[in-house]
Design an enzyme around this catalytic site. Structure first.
Site, short mmCIF file in Angstrom:
data_model
loop_
_atom_site.label_atom_id
_atom_site.label_comp_id
_atom_site.label_asym_id
_atom_site.label_seq_id
_atom_site.Cartn_x
_atom_site.Cartn_y
_atom_site.Cartn_z
N HIS A 15 0.70 -1.35 -0.09
CA HIS A 15 0.11 0.02 0.03
C HIS A 15 0.89 1.35 0.01
O HIS A 15 2.36 1.24 0.03
CB HIS A 15 -0.66 0.04 1.25
N CYS B 219 4.15 -4.14 6.37
CA CYS B 219 3.56 -3.99 5.18
C CYS B 219 4.78 -3.65 4.19
O CYS B 219 5.69 -3.32 4.49
CB CYS B 219 2.42 -2.97 5.07
#
Length: 350
Positions: free
Chosen positions: A277, A295
């Site tokens: 992301h 992430c």
């Protein structure tokens, strides 16, 4: 005349009516409780009638057969057939869900069946599951637990493959008084190969389209306290924005390391909070250090590009991240196992 089968039969076992001397004229099979008739056909020689549709569970059927012998004498005989009553019926939920119009999946997509009750005869269940890939590719089932079984090929699917999953479970004895609740069938299509290779050492992510590098992006993976898992990850969800809350894995407000923020251009790559992301706050670290909560952080422009090109079933291979292998159960850690290890997970031996 003779009737077959007798009492307490599987609902998928056909009812047959036979006559030795003469020909059947009419056969009527009726559900005693509901009154509806069962479809069936008389053979060309007129000697046998066979039902042509499944029966219901826990039902009694009245059978009335009329025949005429060689002398023209008419005879009528009656019988009843009762089907088994399961202690429980297992419904097969399919992974992924049957696709919408035009929806396709990436080369890493795992296919599976999740039952709503535990299966004790896994071999019987597995024998009722058929995967047909076009073009043909070797594949096998692996039982994650008593309710969940996954299917994958030896290597990633070939781009353009069609995968048909048939779950022919209705009437199948799955052990412990459990029977299959229904049959299900679904066809999936595999699109072009999209594989991202994220390296925790170089802090770069190469993008491969059908095996050729088409882009490279600076990244930031998980910091030492929250390292990203190593190994192949499969994209299982795609959302333009997601609220990421550390409390979902036990670090809640007031505790060290708590965070809650809205992130954009999110593609989930594991079930414990790993996404690819956008993170504008780590742009200065992307390409130089790993500072995320696990992430794969990208700049806004790169995140939007990645979001536009990657979809469900596409692969993100992570190396040198320090988080250990992605667990098998962690949506989808299936590719962490070697082919030999994967084959051992089948309930059908030999």
């Amino acid at each position: 005349m003779s009737f077959s089968p007798g009492d307490q039969v599987s609902p998928v076992t056909p009812i047959t009516v036979k006559v030795a001397n003469g020909k059947l004229t009419t056969v009527t099979v009726t559900n005693a409780a509901k009154g509806n008739t069962v479809k069936g056909d008389v053979s060309a020689d007129g000697l046998t009638w066979t039902s042509s549709e499944p029966l219901g569970y826990g039902a009694t059927y009245n059978v009335v057969a009329d025949a005429t012998n060689a002398d023209g004498k008419k005879t009528e005989q009656k019988s009843t057939v009762t089907t088994i009553t399961p202690q429980a019926q297992a419904y097969p939920a399919l992974t992924p869900a049957p696709p919408g119009q035009g929806q396709t999946f990436g080369v890493g997509q795992i296919f599976g069946v999740s039952f709503d009750v535990a299966i004790t005869d896994k071999s019987a269940a597995e024998k009722a599951l058929t995967v047909t890939s076009t073009p043909p590719q070797a594949g096998a089932w692996y039982w994650l637990d008593a309710k969940t079984v996954h299917y994958r090929p030896e290597k990633y699917w070939q781009a353009g493959t069609t995968v048909k999953l048939d779950a022919n479970l209705y009437g199948v004895n799955l052990g412990g008084g459990v029977y299959g609740k229904t049959d299900r069938s679904v066809t999936y299509t595999i699109h072009d190969s999209w594989v991202a290779q994220a390296d925790g050492n170089t802090k770069q992510m190469a993008i491969l389209h059908n095996g050729a590098v088409v882009n490279t992006m600076p990244i930031s993976l998980g910091k030492d306290q929250t390292p990203t898992h190593d190994g192949p990850h499969v994209i299982s969800d795609k959302q333009q924005q997601v609220v990421m809350d550390s409390c979902t894995y036990g670090v809640c407000q007031g505790q060290p390391g708590y965070y809650k923020s809205t992130e954009y251009w999110d593609l989930r790559i594991s079930n414990d909070g790993e996404f690819v992301h956008e993170n504008p706050n780590t742009v200065n670290q992307q390409g130089s250090s790993n500072v995320s909560h696990g992430c794969v952080n990208l700049s806004p422009d790169n995140a939007k590009w990645f979001f536009d090109h990657f979809n469900l079933g596409d692969v993100v291979e992570v190396t040198n991240a320090g988080g250990g292998k992605l667990p098998l159960w962690d949506t989808f850690g299936d590719w962490e196992l070697s082919w030999a290890e994967w084959q051992k997970g089948s309930a059908i031996k030999g």
